[in-house]
Design an enzyme around this catalytic site. Structure first.
Site, PDB file in Angstrom:
ATOM      1  N   LYS A  13       0.832  -1.195   0.000  1.00 61.61           N
ATOM      2  CA  LYS A  13       0.000   0.000   0.000  1.00 61.61           C
ATOM      3  C   LYS A  13       0.881   1.264   0.000  1.00 61.61           C
ATOM      4  CE  LYS A  13      -2.888  -1.605   3.374  1.00 61.61           C
ATOM      5  NZ  LYS A  13      -4.166  -1.783   4.140  1.00 61.61           N
ATOM      6  N   PHE A  61     -14.088   3.241   9.189  1.00 64.23           N
ATOM      7  CA  PHE A  61     -12.745   3.511   8.651  1.00 64.23           C
ATOM      8  C   PHE A  61     -12.707   3.499   7.121  1.00 64.23           C
ATOM      9  CE2 PHE A  61     -12.891  -1.106   9.520  1.00 64.23           C
ATOM     10  CZ  PHE A  61     -12.487  -1.641   8.296  1.00 64.23           C
ATOM     11  N   ARG A  89      -1.117 -14.325   4.114  1.00 63.46           N
ATOM     12  CA  ARG A  89      -1.761 -13.750   5.308  1.00 63.46           C
ATOM     13  C   ARG A  89      -0.816 -13.901   6.511  1.00 63.46           C
ATOM     14  NH1 ARG A  89      -6.268 -10.503   4.950  1.00 63.46           N
ATOM     15  NH2 ARG A  89      -6.848 -11.148   7.043  1.00 63.46           N
ATOM     16  N   THR A  95      -4.276  -7.871  11.473  1.00 65.73           N
ATOM     17  CA  THR A  95      -4.635  -6.543  10.957  1.00 65.73           C
ATOM     18  C   THR A  95      -4.126  -5.418  11.857  1.00 65.73           C
ATOM     19  OG1 THR A  95      -6.632  -7.512  10.014  1.00 65.73           O
ATOM     20  CG2 THR A  95      -6.575  -5.108  10.196  1.00 65.73           C
ATOM     21  N   ARG A 106       3.623  -6.760   9.535  1.00 61.74           N
ATOM     22  CA  ARG A 106       3.002  -5.776  10.424  1.00 61.74           C
ATOM     23  C   ARG A 106       3.599  -5.806  11.833  1.00 61.74           C
ATOM     24  NH1 ARG A 106      -3.037  -7.183   8.141  1.00 61.74           N
ATOM     25  NH2 ARG A 106      -3.027  -5.779   6.348  1.00 61.74           N
ATOM     26  N   HIS A 119      -1.851  -5.300   1.789  1.00 59.57           N
ATOM     27  CA  HIS A 119      -3.151  -5.974   1.716  1.00 59.57           C
ATOM     28  C   HIS A 119      -2.861  -7.366   1.195  1.00 59.57           C
ATOM     29  CE1 HIS A 119      -7.190  -7.141   0.582  1.00 59.57           C
ATOM     30  NE2 HIS A 119      -6.628  -7.622  -0.524  1.00 59.57           N
TER      31      HIS A 119
HETATM   32  O1  CDP Z   1      -5.918  -5.925   5.803  1.00 59.74           O
HETATM   33  P1  CDP Z   1      -6.670  -6.986   6.549  1.00 59.74           P
HETATM   34  O2  CDP Z   1      -7.372  -7.973   5.647  1.00 59.74           O
HETATM   35  O3  CDP Z   1      -5.823  -7.659   7.596  1.00 59.74           O
HETATM   36  O4  CDP Z   1      -7.794  -6.242   7.417  1.00 59.74           O
HETATM   37  P2  CDP Z   1      -9.294  -5.827   7.072  1.00 59.74           P
HETATM   38  O5  CDP Z   1     -10.107  -6.091   8.281  1.00 59.74           O
HETATM   39  O6  CDP Z   1      -9.742  -6.439   5.783  1.00 59.74           O
HETATM   40  O7  CDP Z   1      -9.198  -4.255   6.913  1.00 59.74           O
HETATM   41  C1  CDP Z   1      -8.671  -3.688   5.725  1.00 59.74           C
HETATM   42  C2  CDP Z   1      -7.775  -2.534   6.099  1.00 59.74           C
HETATM   43  O8  CDP Z   1      -8.564  -1.526   6.709  1.00 59.74           O
HETATM   44  C3  CDP Z   1      -6.681  -2.839   7.120  1.00 59.74           C
HETATM   45  O9  CDP Z   1      -5.505  -3.372   6.543  1.00 59.74           O
HETATM   46  C4  CDP Z   1      -6.437  -1.468   7.716  1.00 59.74           C
HETATM   47  O10 CDP Z   1      -5.539  -0.731   6.905  1.00 59.74           O
HETATM   48  C5  CDP Z   1      -7.803  -0.810   7.638  1.00 59.74           C
HETATM   49  N1  CDP Z   1      -8.506  -0.790   8.931  1.00 59.74           N
HETATM   50  C6  CDP Z   1      -8.538   0.382   9.676  1.00 59.74           C
HETATM   51  O11 CDP Z   1      -7.983   1.400   9.262  1.00 59.74           O
HETATM   52  N2  CDP Z   1      -9.183   0.400  10.882  1.00 59.74           N
HETATM   53  C7  CDP Z   1      -9.794  -0.698  11.355  1.00 59.74           C
HETATM   54  N3  CDP Z   1     -10.423  -0.647  12.532  1.00 59.74           N
HETATM   55  C8  CDP Z   1      -9.759  -1.907  10.617  1.00 59.74           C
HETATM   56  C9  CDP Z   1      -9.102  -1.918   9.393  1.00 59.74           C
HETATM   57 MG    MG Z   2      -9.045  -7.842   4.447  1.00 60.69          MG
END
Ligand code: CDP
Ligand code: MG
Length: 153
Positions: A13, A61, A89, A95, A106, A119
């Protein structure tokens, strides 16, 4: 051994690009043994990012996430290899970087939930959808890694 050869979609990203971490992250993917077969360095259109993250559209968000991911260059990847969805993953980590294990992208080099560097598709179905969204019908690279005979039986 049963090999689950599959393809997944990942993205470095805009924070990963801006922080000069493309090489670091690509290196982790390559070292693990996964094969990068597609790569696209672009600034994504906002509409594409909205579609990419459609599952989160009702969340607080979402707007900020879409704006950030469309704000600068990102590197889209198609990655092939044994269990690549699950393994990517695992390479990325939880996340929330505060919960992500040391040794993950991360857990090692991110700090905050809204700047998670990468991502990566959460399922095979998501991978198929995301590869189509970002690469359309593009043909991917076909090549043999020199360590392939030792990565797979
Ligand atoms: O990226 P990942 O699949 O692990 O997480 P997701 O739950 O699909 O969320 C997508 C993206 O949203 C995350 O990678 C974060 O950058 C963002 N996010 C956020 O800013 N605040 C949250 N509470 C949850 C997710
Ligand atoms: Mg996701």
């Amino acid at each position: 051994m049963v090999i689950f050869m599959e393809r997944t979609y990942s993205m470095i990203k805009p924070d990963g690009v801006a922080r000069g971490l493309m090489g670091e992250i690509l290196g982790r993917i390559e070292k693990r043994g996964l094969k990068i077969i597609g790569m696209k360095f672009t600034v994504l259109e906002k509409a594409k990012v909205e579609e990419h993250y459609a599952e989160h559209s009702a969340k607080a968000f979402y707007a900020g996430l879409v704006e950030f991911v469309a704000s600068g260059p990102s590197l889209s990847l198609v990655i092939e290899g044994n269990d690549s969805v699950k393994i990517m993953r695992a390479i990325s980590g939880e996340t929330d970087p505060a919960d992500a294990a040391i040794g993950t992208v991360r857990g090692d080099i991110a700090l905050a939930m809204d700047r998670t560097l990468v991502h990566t598709s959460h399922s095979l179905e998501a991978a198929e959808r995301e590869i189509k969204l970002h690469f359309g019908g593009a043909a991917f690279m076909v090549y043999k890694r020199c360590d392939e005979d030792f990565l797979y039986e």
